[in-house]
Enzyme design. Structure first.
Site: not given
Ligand code: CAO
Length: 413
Positions: A213, A385-387, A389
Site C-alpha cells: 500500500p 510502504d504504509h504498512r 510507515i
C-alpha cells in the site's frame, strides 16, 4: 481411562508431516473418525480413531514430523474393552475403512476427510495430489465445487477456481485480465519483444505495486548552497552530481528514522531493522531499468561515492552487473533529475520499505524575510510502504532530508 493414541503402521519408517488436525480437546470421536492427516512425499493419509471416546489433549501440531508410535492425542475412553494403557497396547494396524474402501473403489486413491471449519463439518473428497496443489495455491477446498464422482474435487476444479478468480468472478481481490486488442485494425503497427530486463522488471514492479500500500509524500529542498559548493568542487576537477549528496543525506535521515532502514519479514508480522546502509540506485540502460546497490554509503567519502556511482552505472549500461551487485539494498533512490520533470511517484523496491524519487532542480522565488528571493529548489518524492510507515513519519523523514540538503553541515551533527 485415558489412552494415548499413537500413529499406526503407515507403511513407512520415515517421518511424515502432520498437515491437518481434525479434532480438538473436548470433542467426542467415534471409531474410525479422522483424527489427523499425515503427508509423505508421495501421499497424504488420515489417521482414524481406533476407539470411541473424548479427546482430552492433542500432542501434535500442524507441521510436526511424526512416525509410527508417535503420540497423537490422549483419549478418555469409557468402555472396559478399551481400557488398555500404552504399555500393553498392541501396535495399531492402519485399517481406515475410508481408505480401504477407496482403495478398492477407486484407483486414484481418493481420500475423504472430515474437516472442521467454522464449527461446521463438511465432507470433502479429493486425491492427495489435489490436496497438495490446493495447499500450494492457497485454495480452501471448502470453497471448491467438485465435478467428479461423489462431488470429488479434481485438479480441473482447482484450475477453474483460479480462472474464475482471475476473471473477476471470485471474491474481491481478483484482477481483471488485460483486453486483447488487434491494434492493426486502427493503423500500421510493429510488434517488438520486451527485453529480459523489462520482463523481469515488469514482474517485480507489478508485484510491488499490488502488494504494497503506497503513499507518496512530496517536498522541495532548498539546495542553493549545496549547488554553490558542488560548483566550487567542479572547478577543482571533482565532478559530483547532486545525487551523491542526496545519498549521504538519505543515510543521515535513515539513521534518524530507523524504521525506513528496514524490511518486513515474509510473515509480515516483524520488522527487520538493518544496521548497515546500502543504497540502491535506479540506473536507466538501453535494455531497461536496473538497480545496482552501493554498499556502506555511511562509510564512504563523497568523492569515493561519486567514483563508485560512475563505475557501477557504466557497468550497468555495459550489461556487466552480477546478481550480487543488485542485492542487499536498504533504501532506493531513483533520480530523474538529469532529465527533467517536476515530480513522480516511484514504486517501492521490495523488500525496501521506501524509495526516494528525485526530479530536476529549478530556481524558484521563495518568500524569505518578507521578500521573494531566488532559490534553487530540488523536488523530492518519497514513496513508502504504509504498512510500516505512518504518514506523519513519512512527512518527518522528507522534511529532515530537505534540511540536511539545505545545509549539508547539519549532517555532521
Ligand atoms: N537537478 C538538476 N540537475 C541534475 C539533477 C537534479 N536533480 N540530477 C542530476 N543533474 C544533472 C547532473 O549534475 C548532470 O549535469 P552536469 O553534467 O552538468 O553536472 C546531469 O544532470 C546528468 O546527470 P546524470 O543523470 O548523468 O548523473 P546522476 O548522478 O544524477 O544520475 C544515474 C546517475 C545513473 C542515476 C542516472 O544516470 C540515471 O540512470 N537515472 C535514471 C534513473 C531512472 O530511470 N529512474 C526511473 C526509475 S522508475 O522509478
Amino acid at each position: 481411562m485415558v489412552k494415548e493414541i499413537t500413529v499406526p503402521d503407515i507403511g513407512t519408517t520415515s517421518e511424515v508431516d502432520v498437515i491437518e488436525i481434525s479434532v480438538k480437546p473436548g470433542d467426542t470421536v467415534k471409531v474410525d473418525q479422522a483424527l489427523i492427516t499425515l503427508e509423505s512425499e508421495k501421499a497424504s493419509m488420515e489417521i482414524p480413531s481406533p476407539e470411541e471416546g473424548e479427546v482430552e489433549s492433542i500432542s501434535v501440531k500442524i507441521g510436526d514430523k511424526v512416525k509410527m508410535g508417535s503420540v497423537i492425542l490422549k483419549l478418555k475412553t469409557s468402555t472396559a474393552a478399551s481400557q488398555e494403557t500404552k504399555s500393553d497396547a498392541k501396535p495399531q494396524q492402519f485399517t481406515s475403512p475410508i481408505l480401504e474402501k477407496e482403495k478398492t473403489e477407486d484407483k486414484e486413491k481418493v481420500e475423504k476427510t472430515t474437516e472442521i471449519k467454522k464449527e461446521t463439518k463438511t465432507d470433502i473428497y479429493a486425491s492427495p495430489a489435489v490436496r497438495r496443489l490446493a495447499r500450494e495455491l492457497n485454495i480452501d477446498l471448502n470453497s471448491v465445487s467438485g465435478s467428479g464422482r461423489k462431488d470429488r474435487i479434481q485438479k480441473e476444479d482447482l484450475l477453474n477456481t483460479i480462472k474464475t478468480a482471475m476473471k473477476g468472478g471470485g471474491q474481491g481481490s481478483a484482477l481483471p485480465s488485460a483486453p486483447a486488442v488487434d491494434f492493426s485494425q486502427f493503423g500500421e503497427i510493429e510488434t517488438k519483444a520486451l527485453s529480459k530486463i523489462k520482463k523481469f522488471t515488469a514482474i517485480n514492479l507489478h508485484r510491488n505495486w499490488v502488494l504494497i500500500p503506497h503513499v507518496t509524500q512530496f517536498e522541495e529542498a532548498d539546495i542553493t548552497e549545496l549547488e554553490a559548493f558542488r560548483k566550487s568542487q567542479a572547478e577543482q576537477g571533482n565532478k559530483i552530481t547532486p545525487l551523491i549528496f542526496i545519498m549521504k543525506a538519505v543515510v543521515a535521515a535513515l539513521k534518524q528514522f530507523p524504521q525506513f532502514n528496514a524490511s518486513l519479514d515474509a510473515t509480515g508480522e516483524n520488522l527487520i531493522l538493518k544496521k548497515y546502509f546500502h543504497i540502491g540506485v535506479a540506473v536507466d540502460t538501453p535494455d531497461g531499468l536496473v538497480v545496482p546497490v552501493i554498499r556502506d554509503v555511511d562509510q564512504k567519502s563523497i568523492l569515493a561515492l561519486a567514483k563508485e556511482l560512475t563505475e557501477i552505472s557504466q557497468k550497468a549500461r555495459n550489461k556487466q552487473l552480477l546478481p550480487k551487485d543488485m542485492q542487499g539494498s536498504c533504501f532506493t533512490i531513483s533520480s530523474l533529475g538529469g532529465i527533467g520533470g517536476t515530480a513522480f511517484t516511484p514504486i517501492v523496491n521490495m523488500p525496501d520499505v521506501a524509495i526516494l524519487g528525485v526530479s530536476k532542480s529549478q530556481i524558484k522565488p521563495i518568500y524569505i524575510n518578507n521578500e521573494f528571493v531566488p532559490r534553487l529548489m530540488l523536488p523530492l518524492s518519497l514513496s513508502y510502504d504504509h504498512r510500516v510507515i505512518d504518514g506523519a513519519e513519512g512527512a518527518r523523514f522528507i522534511v529532515q532530508l530537505g534540511k540536511y540538503l539545505s545545509d549539508i553541515r547539519s549532517m555532521l551533527l
